[in-house]
Scaffold this motif. Sequence first.
Motif, PDB file in Angstrom:
ATOM      1  N   LEU B  90      35.380  45.429  44.663  1.00 35.41           N
ATOM      2  CA  LEU B  90      35.047  45.324  43.246  1.00 35.41           C
ATOM      3  C   LEU B  90      35.952  44.317  42.547  1.00 35.41           C
ATOM      4  O   LEU B  90      35.502  43.515  41.725  1.00 35.41           O
ATOM      5  CB  LEU B  90      35.169  46.697  42.570  1.00 35.41           C
ATOM      6  N   PHE B  91      37.242  44.370  42.899  1.00 35.45           N
ATOM      7  CA  PHE B  91      38.173  43.428  42.271  1.00 35.45           C
ATOM      8  C   PHE B  91      37.867  41.995  42.721  1.00 35.45           C
ATOM      9  O   PHE B  91      38.030  41.054  41.960  1.00 35.45           O
ATOM     10  CB  PHE B  91      39.620  43.793  42.615  1.00 35.45           C
ATOM     11  N   ARG B  92      37.414  41.853  43.970  1.00 33.83           N
ATOM     12  CA  ARG B  92      37.049  40.521  44.446  1.00 33.83           C
ATOM     13  C   ARG B  92      35.889  39.942  43.613  1.00 33.83           C
ATOM     14  O   ARG B  92      35.877  38.779  43.256  1.00 33.83           O
ATOM     15  CB  ARG B  92      36.667  40.571  45.927  1.00 33.83           C
ATOM     16  N   LYS B  93      34.914  40.823  43.307  1.00 34.47           N
ATOM     17  CA  LYS B  93      33.787  40.339  42.484  1.00 34.47           C
ATOM     18  C   LYS B  93      34.266  40.010  41.073  1.00 34.47           C
ATOM     19  O   LYS B  93      33.861  39.007  40.471  1.00 34.47           O
ATOM     20  CB  LYS B  93      32.682  41.405  42.452  1.00 34.47           C
ATOM     21  N   LEU B  94      35.155  40.839  40.566  1.00 36.99           N
ATOM     22  CA  LEU B  94      35.703  40.594  39.228  1.00 36.99           C
ATOM     23  C   LEU B  94      36.432  39.248  39.208  1.00 36.99           C
ATOM     24  O   LEU B  94      36.289  38.453  38.266  1.00 36.99           O
ATOM     25  CB  LEU B  94      36.654  41.735  38.871  1.00 36.99           C
ATOM     26  N   ARG B  95      37.184  38.988  40.264  1.00 42.63           N
ATOM     27  CA  ARG B  95      37.902  37.734  40.387  1.00 42.63           C
ATOM     28  C   ARG B  95      36.934  36.546  40.431  1.00 42.63           C
ATOM     29  O   ARG B  95      37.191  35.492  39.835  1.00 42.63           O
ATOM     30  CB  ARG B  95      38.764  37.769  41.662  1.00 42.63           C
ATOM     31  N   ALA B  96      35.805  36.742  41.133  1.00 42.17           N
ATOM     32  CA  ALA B  96      34.817  35.661  41.209  1.00 42.17           C
ATOM     33  C   ALA B  96      34.293  35.326  39.806  1.00 42.17           C
ATOM     34  O   ALA B  96      34.103  34.159  39.467  1.00 42.17           O
ATOM     35  CB  ALA B  96      33.670  36.059  42.136  1.00 42.17           C
ATOM     36  N   PHE B  97      34.096  36.346  38.993  1.00 43.82           N
ATOM     37  CA  PHE B  97      33.692  36.091  37.598  1.00 43.82           C
ATOM     38  C   PHE B  97      34.792  35.335  36.861  1.00 43.82           C
ATOM     39  O   PHE B  97      34.522  34.405  36.098  1.00 43.82           O
ATOM     40  CB  PHE B  97      33.371  37.404  36.876  1.00 43.82           C
TER      41      PHE B  97
END
Lengths: 443, 443
Positions: B90-97
């Motif tokens: 989830l944090f990886r996706k947040l980082r991508a944003f």
Amino acid sequence: MTTAQPPEEQPPADQPPAEQPPTGLPPLPAWLERGMADLFPAGSGAGACSDPDQQLAARLEEAERAGRPLRIKLGIDPTGSDIHLGHSLLFRKLRAFQDAGHIAVLIIGDFTARIGDPTGKSATRVQLSAAAVEANAATYLQQLGQGQDPERALLDFETPGRLEVRRNSEWLTGLDLPQVIELLGISTVGQMLAKEDFSNRYGSGAPISLHEFLYPLLQGYDSVQVQADLELGGTDQKFNVAMGRDLQRHFGQRPQFGMLLPILPGLDGVQKMSKSLGNTVGLAEDPLSMYSKLEKVPDAVVDDYLTLLTDLDMADLPQNPRERQKLMALEITQARHGGPAAAAAQVDAAKLVAGAAGSGAAAAEVPEASLAAVNFPAKAFYLLSAVGLCASSSEARRQIQGGGVKLDGEKLADPNQEFAGPEVLAGKVLQLGKKTFRRLVAG
Amino acid sequence: MTTAQPPEEQPPADQPPAEQPPTGLPPLPAWLERGMADLFPAGSGAGACSDPDQQLAARLEEAERAGRPLRIKLGIDPTGSDIHLGHSLLFRKLRAFQDAGHIAVLIIGDFTARIGDPTGKSATRVQLSAAAVEANAATYLQQLGQGQDPERALLDFETPGRLEVRRNSEWLTGLDLPQVIELLGISTVGQMLAKEDFSNRYGSGAPISLHEFLYPLLQGYDSVQVQADLELGGTDQKFNVAMGRDLQRHFGQRPQFGMLLPILPGLDGVQKMSKSLGNTVGLAEDPLSMYSKLEKVPDAVVDDYLTLLTDLDMADLPQNPRERQKLMALEITQARHGGPAAAAAQVDAAKLVAGAAGSGAAAAEVPEASLAAVNFPAKAFYLLSAVGLCASSSEARRQIQGGGVKLDGEKLADPNQEFAGPEVLAGKVLQLGKKTFRRLVAG
């Protein structure tokens, strides 16, 4: 480890055995049991009879021994302003507790009335302004006897230490989220859905907003805050009163007793007395209106009214149904308005009945007025001038606004009140001032 | 009155037609769609394709046009202190944003963690002290990269305007009873009981405390407070994320999009990765532990790990399953610990595996130690001295407390950890310091 049984008290040998149940406790007093529909806990089971948490008689005895009066809770919703007889039976029971030395704790639900139903879906939970709530509360208290003649008061406002008037805003205003979560945590979804009205609605697929689950908990929390020993309510309040017991237990208090009184049938004798059904007698009504309405109640409910709204000895009443009914109407009117006013109302009502029935000599005293020339729908002010009771519509308006016009003994408050057709008026008596009556006839 | 349709943009005549869906919107970028399990609203229906409330591509385009980055919400419960790979996707996706220029809004559920479950019935909602919650939050942020080497950080703490860390106590502390009632009024019993876990429990007769209904509403209220454009969550969060949409609508905001990512399978390849199931890889684990665990994951989930926990191009991976798995383990370890440490871990792990398997030359480097003389159940400190790795129990204690002892690459933290019998240890490698290994054998 076993718990020692409390020693059972033996009657002294030099006295005759008292006429008591085998528990050693006196029965509940007659004033308390009169009209009671339900009492819980009922106190069955070993040891329950002498347990003041299980048996009201034991709690009463304990209170007397300790010189500590019981705290009797009754909650009212200041969402309307008129108290009718359907409410007054609860106040009468509360008053009986006061007269026996206990403390009436009257809770005005001002906080909940100000919140109302935020979804706007509930017709019974209208959101009111703080000013409207306080005005309603003041009117309620005035009708209950605050600042009035103590002889006619429903509650004892005079004797020191017999009444506490509390507002639930006292403790609900400061409630924060962790406290609300604690309250919610005390109950379960299954428990709420077992409540009859929720269960019916859930079963029929009608939506139940979540906040509706909070109200029984808030009402229960009131019991915690006032440390109620007993809560009075209608039979429709069983769930909420039992919830109060759960909350008191949760907060380390002794759970209250619940005493439920019947729901009073309205003037139609069928449905419950309720303002929205138009079958009420209000405490604020004048003696004639009150008496005339009560005199017409169906026979089947006269004894309910006698039991719940008077202190008359039920074994000592006239057998004739008409006499019984007149006594009931007189007694209830008298308690509110005093003997002379009630007696006068009885006489006036007899005239009205005779007039409306068109029978005999009394009928002559009430002249007829024909509705034939009235254009329907007709507003009240127009009706008065159309049947010739007032010289003009504007005079009719003044008379109605001045409170001088009644229809079948009930005050007409609104000059613009509309009557659909002659069938809703025919046979009724229109009254102007104290002496002018007209029996309306269709032809 | 009809609403005018927004004009559709035509591609200029001198350019070739773009490869776009017929709506005129570009497809969602690959980084955004990678690993996505669900996105809602999906934006079907007339007009939906160009509606930034219905179609994420349209919202992204609108944001770019207006120069206003989107606010991407992710909530975390500071009830534990270790972040594992199951969270990190989830944090990886947040980082991508963040990397695409949007704002990560990380909400620490400090208020709800301090309340916990007041009934004490929920194992997942333990009540924590304010100090414990803050300590957990600090550890979380540190693991996410706050104050750490930005190269290895899960989130971008450095670039101005890319991260907001909020605590829900900011807005929940001041919530009063009328506001709670308003929140509760937004949802219904039927809606809550449609939620899968509530529905299962209600169906099986297991009690559901009323306060449990409040948590999805509070989580939804977080979306209102931070004005989220999109909320990230696991697929088990669909109900709560959708509730956020309802609450935003109620409070006059544009409802957020919900983007759900899969629940990562744990090291067993079957159940979800969860600390209580003991099948996790923690972000705080050392390179050898992390690598060795990942290298043993069942083949069936290797591609999930690659998709969700790396940025590797899935079309460009080795076909050999062992190579594919090693690449996955190396890549994930490297992202956390850097290239050299990950490479070293790969070498050390090869030694351990060879040693534990007892095969070939590498096995010679790991001497055996017999469990035959060990009395079970055995505590960790006793085990070390019993197999001769430490001279005494007290030295063993010191070594364990100093962090120098590992079992199969995982640190032994508690000298009193108990092992039930030789079967839980046989075949495992016990390690003291950096160089002393013993392969435990039952005989």
